[in-house]
Each structure stands twice: as C-alpha cells, then as structure tokens.
Write an enzyme that holds these catalytic residues in place. Structure first.
Site, PDB file in Angstrom:
ATOM      1  N   HIS A  81      -9.197  -4.615  11.450  1.00  0.00           N
ATOM      2  CA  HIS A  81      -9.717  -4.406  10.011  1.00  0.00           C
ATOM      3  C   HIS A  81     -10.907  -3.614  10.129  1.00  0.00           C
ATOM      4  O   HIS A  81     -11.598  -3.379   9.415  1.00  0.00           O
ATOM      5  CB  HIS A  81     -10.360  -5.768   9.550  1.00  0.00           C
TER       6      HIS A  81
ATOM      7  N   GLU B  39       0.884  -1.444   0.018  1.00  0.00           N
ATOM      8  CA  GLU B  39       0.076   0.120   0.045  1.00  0.00           C
ATOM      9  C   GLU B  39       0.886   1.277  -0.008  1.00  0.00           C
ATOM     10  O   GLU B  39       0.549   2.067  -0.768  1.00  0.00           O
ATOM     11  CB  GLU B  39      -1.057   0.074   1.260  1.00  0.00           C
TER      12      GLU B  39
HETATM   13  C1  LIG Z   1      -1.687  -4.481   4.648  1.00  0.00           C
HETATM   14  C2  LIG Z   1      -2.817  -5.371   4.247  1.00  0.00           C
HETATM   15  N1  LIG Z   1      -3.220  -5.378   2.817  1.00  0.00           N
HETATM   16  C3  LIG Z   1      -4.183  -6.140   2.442  1.00  0.00           C
HETATM   17  C4  LIG Z   1      -4.538  -7.198   3.373  1.00  0.00           C
HETATM   18  C5  LIG Z   1      -5.779  -7.887   2.797  1.00  0.00           C
HETATM   19  N2  LIG Z   1      -5.084  -9.503   2.328  1.00  0.00           N
HETATM   20  C6  LIG Z   1      -5.244 -10.239   3.947  1.00  0.00           C
HETATM   21  S1  LIG Z   1      -4.553 -11.632   3.207  1.00  0.00           S
HETATM   22  C7  LIG Z   1      -3.903 -11.121   1.695  1.00  0.00           C
HETATM   23  C8  LIG Z   1      -3.313 -12.019   0.807  1.00  0.00           C
HETATM   24  C9  LIG Z   1      -2.024 -12.256   1.472  1.00  0.00           C
HETATM   25  O1  LIG Z   1      -1.563 -13.599   0.542  1.00  0.00           O
HETATM   26  P1  LIG Z   1      -0.072 -14.334   1.190  1.00  0.00           P
HETATM   27  O2  LIG Z   1       0.728 -13.274   1.834  1.00  0.00           O
HETATM   28  O3  LIG Z   1       0.504 -14.973   0.247  1.00  0.00           O
HETATM   29  O4  LIG Z   1      -0.698 -15.266   2.279  1.00  0.00           O
HETATM   30  P2  LIG Z   1      -1.839 -16.333   2.413  1.00  0.00           P
HETATM   31  O5  LIG Z   1      -3.139 -15.759   2.377  1.00  0.00           O
HETATM   32  O6  LIG Z   1      -1.657 -17.079   0.879  1.00  0.00           O
HETATM   33  O7  LIG Z   1      -1.528 -17.262   3.397  1.00  0.00           O
HETATM   34  C10 LIG Z   1      -4.698 -10.000   1.509  1.00  0.00           C
HETATM   35  C11 LIG Z   1      -4.332  -8.820   0.492  1.00  0.00           C
HETATM   36  C12 LIG Z   1      -4.184  -7.070   4.775  1.00  0.00           C
HETATM   37  N3  LIG Z   1      -4.753  -7.746   5.584  1.00  0.00           N
HETATM   38  N4  LIG Z   1      -3.323  -6.550   5.117  1.00  0.00           N
END
Ligand SMILES: Cc1ncc(C[n+]2csc(CCOP(=O)(O)OP(=O)(O)O)c2C)c(N)n1
Ligand SMILES: Cc1ncc(C[n+]2csc(CCOP(=O)(O)OP(=O)(O)O)c2C)c(N)n1
Ligand SMILES: [Mg+2]
Ligand SMILES: [Mg+2]
Lengths: 371, 324, 324, 371
Positions: free
Chosen positions: B129, B60
């Site tokens: 959140h 972000e």
């Molecule tokens: C700073 C931030 N940006 C966006 C999100 C929304 N979000 C939650 S999980 C996620 C994907 C994360 O993917 P990854 O790091 O590969 O972990 P996985 O879910 O595959 O275990 C996103 C975009 C968040 N929680 N925090």
C-alpha cells in the site's frame, strides 16, 4: 472442459436459519468427537477474544495502519481449517487474523506482528494485513483486493505439479469478485482442473458498498458466476460451522479426487467497521441490521447454545474456555508489548534470498542503491 | 488568509470545478455515499448527486479505462484511486490507453482525465500500500504528473489538472491531508510545470517533491537555527512537465545540490534531476549531486522502522552537514 | 566455437535447465504446441511434453500470479510474456506479489520465478507493443532484471536466472533473436550482476544494455576506423544487481561517459547510471555525463521514423564526436 | 440489477447453416432497399479485396510489424456498421481494417497508414493495429488484447452521461474473453446499465490456441458468461449478414431504449494466419477445416449467391463491383506508395494536446527530455 457440471446443492441465496442439531447429523459431522466439537467452540472464541483485544490495543495507538477485524465470521476460518490435511493449503485477504489462528499460529506471534515487533510472525514487516506461515500451509495475508486469487490457483497448480493429493482454499470478499485477476483465476482453475476452492466470505459489504451496488449478478447469487466457467459452486450458511464443513468438505473431495475447483459463497456478516479506521461503520447499514445478526445469526452464540443444549459443556466449562481465551489474548498483547522492535538493519533483510544467504550467493554487484 | 487543510483545499478545488464545468465527474471507490475513504470528497455527493459523484466497484482497470473512453466524448473524469498503489491493477489502462491513444490516432483524440489519490508511506500500511510511482509515470510521454506538498499547491494544481486537456496524474498524501496552510478565498490556478522555491537560501539547494518538501523545510529551519547554514528548498510540484530552469538557476547560485524523495533510489525522480544538474550546471558544481531516498527495500510495516526508512529532517540535516 | 543465434542460445539454456531440474516448467501463450510466437521454445513441447511446456490462455495476470504461487511450493516457473509490453496487464502480480511476499513474510517465502520475453522497439509494432520497463523493475527492491545483448550472454544469464532463488525478469529482443554469436558447447553460467567490457578503449566510456550494446559497438568500430577514436563499451548485462565497479573503473580511466539505451529518457536506466558516475567519479569527469535514449514520445509506427526514434550507431558516433 | 433477464434467442452454439432467404424476411431486414442490399455486397467485397491487396503489399516488405487480416469475417463489420446511427460508436481490436472500412474510412488513408505514411488515418503513427477516426465514431484499433473493453464501456458511459440515445459496439476475440479487464467491463456495464454491446468475433482460435484450450465455459458457449452478470446475450451466425443485423439490431434496441448492455457471440472464421507473420497458420487446424469454411460458410459467397438468386445483381454487375473494389484497393496501395513519410519532427507531435496547441498552452516547463 466445456460442459457445465455445476452441482447446485445449496442454491437458496440467503440460506435459511441454521439448524445445528440437524446439520450435526450430516455425514461429515456426525462422527465428530466431543473434543473436536468443543475444540471448534474454543477456536472460534479464541479468534473473537483475540480480535476484541487487538481492537483495544489499536485504540491505545500501539498498532499502525489498518486493522480489519474478523468478528462475526469466525465459523468460516475455523470450519475450513478443521478440514485441512497435510497437503491442504490456505490463502486469504488482509482480513486474515481468524484464518491465521485457525491454522494454528499463536496469538503471541500475531499480536507481536500487529505491533511491528521482531517476535511477530513476519518479524514485524508485514503488519495486520500480511500474516504468513507457510510451515502451517498458510500463505497470507494479502493487501491487494483479488491479488491473492492467482496465487491460490498457483498453490493448487504446484500441488498438482508435484502429484500431491491436496487443495488450496483461497478466500476473498464479496467486493473482490469484480477484480480482473479473480476472473482470470477462475478460468485457469476450471480450464486446467486445479484443486483450488475459491471461498467468497460474503459479509454483504465491501467497505461502505453493499453487494447490490458493487456486483451485477443473477438471481442465484455471486457464486453462480462459476457457471460461466463450468465450475462447481454452492451457497453456504456461515452461521453454521456444520454447514460450512459439509459444503467445504464436498469441495475438498472434488479437489482431492477429481482435481476440480469450486466456488463457494459463504454468507456471513461483520459487526465491526471495514477496518477500525472506518468511522462510517454504522452509516451504510442500520443499527437494527447489525443487532439482528448479533442476536439471531451469530455463529459463535448459535454454536455455544447448541453444544450447551447437547450437554457437551456446562455453562461453567464454557465460561472457563472463554476466560482462558481472554487470558491468552491479554498475555499475547503483553508479550507483544514487551517484545523488542526489529533492529534497523532489518529493513534491508528478507528482500532477496541471496542477500539473506550470502554464503550461497551466486550473483555479483550491488543489490541496494542508497548513496 | 484563512488556514485550511490540504484535504479541504482539494475539496474546494473539486467544488469549484464541478460548478464550473458540468462535464466534470468524480468517480472512485467510496467517493460518494461513504464520503471518501480519506474524506477528500466528503459532502460532494450531497451537493452534486449521483450523476456527478459516482461510487465504483473494486475494478480499477475497468473504471479507469472507462474514464479514458468517456473522456473521448468530452466527459472530464476525475478518478480517485483509494491508494496510488492500486494503480498497478489498472496499469495497462493508465500506461497504454490513457498515454498513447492520442499519439496512435495522430492527434485525433483528447484524453482530459485526472487520476488522483494518495501515494505515500509512513502510516504503517505496508509494502503493498506504499508505492509512489511518480517516476514510472514521468517516464511515460503522453502523461503528466504532479505531487503537491501544501494545501495551497494542492488546490491550485488540482484545478489546473482538471482543466488540462491531457491526462494528469495527481499524487497526494494521506499524511498531508491533515496539514493546514494559508489558502486565499479568491480563485486561483497554479500552472503545471512551475516549481516553487519554498525557501530562499545560498549555501545549498535541496530539490524535493511531495512530503519530502515538508521534511526538507524542517531540516532547513534546523540548519539555520543550529548551524547557521542557509539552504534553498526547491519544490518541484510538477514532475512532468518539469521546471528545469528554476532548479538549474538555484544550483548555479548555491553550487551544491541535494535531492530528497520518498521513492526508492534506483531510477527515482532524483536520478533524473541529478543527470540534468550535472549536464546543465557541470561547471557550477562544487561537489557531486547527492540524494536521499527511501531505504532501498519494500515498505516495512514496523512503525519505528518505517519512520527510519523514509527521509526525515534529521537525516537531511546530517547529510547537508556532511556536504558542506 | 560454433556460432548460434540468440534464439538458439536461449533454447539451449531451457533444455539444459529443464533436464537438470524437474521443477522447471515453461508457461506462456503459444509456447508449447505452436512452438512459440518467436520460436524461442521451438521443439521443447515435443521434447518435454505438456507437463513441462504449458500453453496458457491470454491471462497474464492470472498465469503469472499462478507462477508466483506455485514457486512457493518449489516449482520453478519460467514464464514467457509474448511481449514485455503485456506485463502491464499483470503489473500488480509482478510488482506486488512477486516482489514483496518474501519481505512481508519476514523471509519465509522464496519466489524462484523467471519472467521473460522480448522488450524492444524497432520492428513496427507501435506504441502498445514497444515498452521497455527495465527501469521500473530495477526501481523495485525484491526484483532482479537482466537484458542480455548477445547469444553468449543470453544463454549464460538465462541459466543463472533459472537457478536463482529470487524473481529474475529477463528482457530479450525480437531483433536480437536472429543475431549469431559464438557460444561454447560446454556448459557455462554467467553470474547476474557482472558487467562485460565488450570493447576496450581509452577515450570515452559508453555504457549500454541490450540492443544498444550492439549499436554502440558498431559506432565504436566506425569511430576507430574513420576518426581514430578509441571508445570503451561497457555492457551492463544486468541492471539489478548492478556492476557499479566496472562502470566506475572504466570512467576513471576514460574520464568521459556516454549512456545509451532504448528506453525513454525521464528516469531511464541512464539517469541512475549518470547519478552514480557523477557521485562516485566526480573528480575524474572531464565533461558532463551524456545520454542517448529513445526520442521522448510513444513508439511511432512509421518505419523510417521509428528507425530515427531509437538510438543508432550514426547518432552515437555524432554524439561522441561532439563530446571529444 | 440482480435479476437475470437473459434473452436466449439464439442459443445453439454453432448456429445451423444460414438460410439467407428466410433471414432476409426478418423484420429488420425485409424493408431493405435494393441499393442497401447491393451496398452490403460491395462493402464486404471491398474489405476482402483491400485485405488481399494489403497482404501483397506486406509480402513486398512495405508494411512493418503485424498485419492481422479480416478475410472471412467481413459480414460482421459490415452488418454491424449498417446499423449505426448518429450516436452509435464502434471500437475494436488490432484486427480492425474491416471495421474501419465499414464505418466509411477510405482505402487510401488505411493503405497509407499501413505503410506508415503521413497521409495515413493516424499520420503513420499507429500502423495496422491502430486505426482511428472519431469523426466516424470509430475509436480504434487496439493492440492490447481486452484493453479496449473498458474503453468501450466508457464510450457508452459518455453517451449516457450526455443523454445521447446511442450505444457503443465493442468488439473482441474469443481469446480476449479471459482478460481481467473484460470481466470488469462486463460487471460495470451491467451494474450501471451502460448502452454497450460487447461482440465476440469467435473465429475459433486465438493465434494457435483453439477456444477449447483457452476458455472454460458452459454448454451454452462463451456468450453465456453474460449470465453471471445478468446481462442479455445471444449466439449469432456470422455466415449471414441478415442474422447479424437481426441480433445486433435487437441489442441496439435494448441499448437505446433501456440503456442495457448485451454480450453477443458471433461465430465466424479466419482463413489467413493470425497475422501474416503467423507461419503456423495451417498447423493448428486442418486444411479441410479451412476449405470447408471457404466452400460452405463464406459470408461473402453465400451473400453473393443470394443476391444473384434474387436477381438483385447479374453476374456481370457483380463482377463489375468486384473489379471496382480491386481497382480501388490497387489505387489505394499506389496512393500509399506515393505518399510521403511524415517529417522527423512529427515524432514528438501528437504526444500532448498542449504541445500541439502551443497558443493555448497553460502549463510551463519542459515536456520532453532528450538531452
Ligand atoms: C485493488 C484494490 N483496490 C482497493 C483496495 C482498498 N480496499 C481494501 S479492502 C476493500 C473492500 C473489500 O471488500 P470485500 O472484498 O467485500 O472484503 P471484506 O473487506 O468485506 O472482507 C477495499 C476497497 C485494495 N486493497 N485493493
Ligand atoms: C494482453 C495481451 N496478451 C497477448 C497479446 C498477443 N496477442 C495478440 S492477438 C492474440 C490472440 C487473440 O485472439 P482472439 O482474441 O481470439 O482474437 P483474434 O486474433 O482471433 O481476432 C494474442 C495472444 C496481446 N496483444 N495482448
Ligand atoms: Mg465484504
Ligand atoms: Mg479468435
């Protein structure tokens, strides 16, 4: 600090198919007792059944918000937790159910937390993404992507400050590596020789975004970013709990004996959507891809086949363990269901240590500002 | 007039503005190929392609700062934050770079950027959140912030935000996305800084924004039906710029004010409105300005408790009865 | 009593607490070998060595989050931000992790961290370096925030902050660092949440915090000498927890309130105090609560204009004369 | 995106002593006209004299806040700016005076800005750390360490979006590389092929902290962190404007022709304190170190010796240029001195485009909230 000392033990990015028979002979694994070997199977299947049960509870509308399931990645939490000693700690993301069970939290307290009940591990205050139990060296359960990584470095800092021979395993996803806080944590860990092990659970996707669409990285993969900090790194095959134990075991050794950090990339896969609310789970990847993992790379099946082939268990005994896990999960859901919600006054409890311990309060004045 | 959802209204605003101005580009996590975490941008990638609808990595601070830089060259980025809570990892880019480069350059730079996404509690996503920082943003000169409560307002305000040459931060709601409302087919734009009297009344003025407007209208209905009390509901819509006149006029008419918001109380938007009312309508007030905010604690997960933590119609009704 | 500077008073507080508790560690940019950008930690590295006084790279999000994590194991980090303005790059760590882990864990975690540094304008460092976010912090349940105005208060409040088991954010001032004040040699601690009536008066109550307290006292002196007006000056000292009682008592006595702060007006601390006063002392108010804040724009560099942008004694005097 | 294509042209970290005669023969430099070669000398000495003059003005108490001087690093701004075409842009840190002069801003508007005068480039609103002139493709002047790096990527994004063949040179210090925003910018730039050139002006210290105390990095230095993003990188000798032109020229080519980013580490040194207020300037480094740089590595002296040896200038002519630079700086200080401060109403001008253009305002309601 400034000379690269990166060990490149596992550098093939997608490690070739696991050979559990071979890996069971690795130093760290070969002395495992029958009980331990069976225990890993039990621990993995308990996670899977708990998650499957939770999915149903969610579909029944009894869980609010998100539910990020760990199905397909169980070998990682179990393999890592199996190596934790008195002063080894663990912190992870919102995808935290597997880790919580692996460190010994009970299905009851987790199921209750999912339903927001007073009997939940966080008294119903944290929910699915925010499980905690410091008494088990488990520091959560964090909702902000990458936000837990400085905390992981901090737990390692605390261990070092207090001269405790331990480490912190700090988990994150493949999409999380592009958060600034993670980069800052890597530099601090390497610069100050903090006994932290950053573990990327690379399941190939961050929500609907493939690794290739989220990260620029060298041939050597995501873990190779550690080179930029002269930090130890390795790739690990998530299919094999033995492989995981070996690589993580080496990193723990480095942390305990030289107080040095590591960055591990464990290759794994999630079968479910990013969260249950992820309607597009099947849109950004093919059904074939998912099926291939289930059929040929599932850490639980591969491990089951192995211990059956080793005659550590009979089909019957394996079924028993599975059945017990299912029952435990059912009972936990039932326990949660029957547990009370926290009282309304609880909303303003646990905000400040001081208001939770009024007899020891030293400050004065108003703490809360409604009205 | 056709009824469409708040979500659809936003999407229509994007489509109209993307068609109107080739410099408008939508950037955010999962906005393109995935069709948006909350489907607000559903179908846009197919319609406009990868240049106009861009999936970003989870960075972000990086991509929002990037939008601020690109805005300097005349690009008009519409940035999606999957949740407004994630603005905290990009806070410096939003509060320093977006808010101050125009000032520090003596007016040489324009920053026509929109940063948008949902900012609300009430869906069980927990403390990390559920942040609603509209008060922080409104505290910051150089920034504008709007919190639409209805589909009609969402579309009109979003179009105004995209056409605005200053940074405009738009706070939506994952709950309101599904709410339906009448929206005209012909194009319209709602100027920022204009409050909307969502309900006329004479006994008491409720000032609210975002989801709290819906709760207040529900309360107003019950107050009329069950208690024969006639409250006026002023929807601020825009927090900065602020329509002081409409609020003051209403209070001068009703002589009583209740401020409702989902934010935490200390220095919430209501505190500023309360100051303003007692300052500008002191002699018209028959009683102190009262407020209802979220119960002063981090957002709790437990669904039934979260429902209690946030302002609801029943609480508003009770409060109004106490005040009269 | 000996007179020492605000800077020395803070340093003395650190020395006493570093000696009292081996878990106290000071971490920040240039705090150790360089002796502190503003010399607040001068000499500590020599006295306590590299384990207790730690130089950090320019990674505020990283090292502040690290402090939060270490606090969980019983370390008591005292984190220096070279300027509070830089908190914006660490905002998520400060507003989410520090503020909510206790809550989200159902009270299983304590976060005894202090985050401190200067938060003030008035020295020509411009918009990016002059942020004063005490209102943002006070809006956030789980956090405490204090803004000492004098050397005496700085020492007593800093010692309380370090001993506190909750996160306490302390806002100092690069201008006040050089101000001298009487400070007793014997040890003392000032409880958080206790306002201090810095000047007794009967005609009007001024409520202020930080540097604005000094400006208000100067104005009070002039009002007495030149205009025979007797104002009371209440120094909040602590914004959260807040000493509501002392403020309300004072207003009930004087029937008039003027709120002075360096922050921007919209949702500044003054807005919350104004709400509180009209709510709790409505019938005692002879006139609306008035405020003086920084002129509502990013901090301007040009020195003579910055002097005008921030509340000064002359403006306070003028305002009080208008009010009476 | 995922294959490393790092060119390792200059990989010796501290490049050996410059050999300007040799480097002048490099393709990009050999066709330079006499005027151009003399122009570089003039541009560098103008920066040095402006900074020296500003230091005196500061000491006279006519400049508030900080004053971060560029003395010792002049070759970088001049060398980079000498390569800028119509669509090439530049953005930097608070240490921005050299870059501002190099892109063609006048001493008058800069000196006036330092004193907070209405005639300053930012009307006295930005001060020493915040110079801007977009009309010269100069985007500031940024006070938050690392905060400008996403903006730099964004300017490159804008160029690409508008199909303009250009690039953005984004400068930062050696201490800034440990800010999260920089890491996120590197990934975005590499992932999306943005024509941005991140240029680390490595002067060895971030305030009082040496590179070794702030950054964990491999043998190959700070620039090698680019490997983690499969990004082009190089080390550059800041002593030699020719070396700088060659390395930056290559990076610009890569940006213009392939729209690819680069990370360059230019080795340089600052003689003055971090800022004039930095009382400890001589405490964290030895006098010998400073003297050695002044004597043996000063980019201005080395360049002067070279063009004198080449008989491009006589001692006399060189003195003339120096004298003119001093006079220009003196006059600028005088101009600043005599310029008016902005009117008080100016405090609330330039906050919003809309209030600055009332006739075109479309919004309604209050914008400012005093009273
Ligand atoms: C700073 C931030 N940006 C966006 C999100 C929304 N979000 C939650 S999980 C996620 C994907 C994360 O993917 P990854 O790091 O590969 O972990 P996985 O879910 O595959 O275990 C996103 C975009 C968040 N929680 N925090
Ligand atoms: C986020 C942030 N943290 C701290 C500072 C204070 N600060 C200003 S410059 C500086 C040192 C930067 O050193 P470096 O990046 O090497 O650049 P140099 O000053 O050497 O050109 C610091 C710590 C700041 N401005 N922003
Ligand atoms: Mg993933
Ligand atoms: Mg440096």
């Amino acid at each position: 600090m400034s000379t690269a000392n990166a060990s490149k033990r596992h550098t093939d990015i997608k490690p070739k198919k696991a050979d559990l028979a071979k890996e069971n002979k690795l130093a760290i694994n070969k002395s495992l007792s029958k009980d331990e070997l069976i225990g890993y199977y039990r621990d993995m299947i308990r996670i899977r059944r708990f998650e499957e049960r939770s999915l149903r509870v969610y579909q029944q509308g009894k869980i609010a918000g998100f539910l990020h399931l760990y199905i397909g990645q169980e070998s990682i939490a179990v393999g890592c937790a199996s190596l934790m000693g008195e002063h080894d700690h663990l912190i992870t993301t919102y995808r935290c159910h597997g880790h919580a069970l692996a460190v010994g939290m009970t299905m009851n307290e987790l199921a209750a937390e999912l339903q927001g009940k007073a009997t939940g591990c966080s008294k119903g205050k944290g929910g699915s993404m925010h499980f905690f139990d410091p008494s088990k060296n488990f520091w959560g359960g964090h909702g902000i992507v990458g936000g837990q990584t400085p905390l992981g470095a901090g737990i390692a800092y605390g261990l070092k400050y207090k001269d405790l021979k331990g480490c912190c395993m700090c988990f994150l996803g493949d999409g999380a590596i592009n958060q600034g806080a993670f980069h800052e944590s890597l530099n601090l860990a390497a610069l100050w020789d903090l006994p932290v092990i950053f573990i990327i659970e690379n399941n190939g996707y961050s929500m609907g975004t493939s690794q290739e669409r989220s990260s620029a990285h060298p041939k050597e993969g995501l873990a190779a970013r550690a080179e930029g900090y002269a930090m130890n790194w390795a790739h690990v095959n998530g299919e094999s709990i033995f492989d995981i134990r070996e690589a993580v075991g080496d990193a723990i050794k480095l942390a305990h004996e030289e107080s040095k950090p590591s960055l591990l990339e464990i290759h794994t896969y999630r079968y479910q959507g990013h969260s249950v609310a992820d309607a597009n789970a099947k849109k950004y990847r093919t059904k074939e891809e998912i099926d291939d993992y289930r059929k040929n790379h599932d850490p639980l099946n591969l491990y089951k086949e192995y211990i059956l082939s080793k005659k550590l268990l009979t089909e019957e005994e394996a079924k028993e363990i599975d059945k017990a896990a299912k029952e435990e999960a059912d009972n936990a859901a039932k326990f949660a269901e029957e547990s009370p919600y926290p009282p309304v006054e609880d909303i303003t409890a646990d905000v400040y240590w001081e208001t939770d311990n009024p007899d020891q309060r030293t400050s004065e004045g108003r703490m809360f500002f409604n009205d | 007039m056709p009824k469409i959802t708040y979500r659809q209204a936003l999407k229509d605003a994007f489509i109209e503005e993307l068609n109107r101005d080739e410099n408008v580009v939508i950037i955010g996590e999962e906005v393109a190929q995935y069709n948006g975490a909350y489907k607000v941008t559903e179908g846009l990638y197919e319609m406009f392609g990868p240049k106009r609808i861009v999936d970003a990595p989870i960075s972000e601070a990086g991509f929002i700062g990037m939008g601020v830089g690109a805005a300097g060259l005349g690009v008009r980025p519409v940035m999606e934050l999957m949740f407004w809570s994630f603005s905290y990892v990009a806070w410096d880019q939003m509060m320093n770079n977006a808010a101050t480069v125009r000032y520090m350059s003596g007016g040489l730079i324009e920053v026509p950027i929109v940063i948008r996404g949902p900012a609300n509690g009430g869906t069980g996503v927990g403390a990390t959140h559920s942040h609603t920082p509209e008060n922080f943003i409104a505290n910051t000169p150089g920034l504008k912030v709007v919190c639409p409560a209805t589909a009609y307002d969402a579309k009109g305000l979003m179009k105004a935000a995209i056409r605005d040459n200053d940074p405009v931060y738009v706070m939506e709601s994952t709950i309101l996305y599904g709410y339906e409302d009448e929206v005209p087919e012909e194009e319209y734009v709602i100027p920022l800084g204009k409050a909307d009297v969502k309900r006329q009344g004479s006994d008491l003025t409720i000032v609210a924004h975002g989801m709290s407007v819906i709760q207040s209208l529900e309360a107003a209905k019950e107050l009329e039906e069950k208690h024969d009390i006639d409250v006026e509901v002023v929807d601020l819509r825009s927090i900065r710029p602020l329509d002081e006149e409409t609020v003051i006029e209403s209070v001068k008419k009703t002589n009583r004010a209740l401020l409702v918001e989902e934010n935490k109380p200390f220095c919430g938007v209501g505190s500023q409105i309360a100051y303003m009312i007692q300052r500008k309508a002191f002699d018209y007030l028959d009683a102190p300005v009262e407020r209802i905010s979220a119960i002063d604690a981090p957002a709790i997960y437990s669904p039934p408790l979260e429902a209690v933590q946030l302002p609801k119609a029943d609480v508003i009704v009770k409060k109004v009865l106490e005040m009269l």
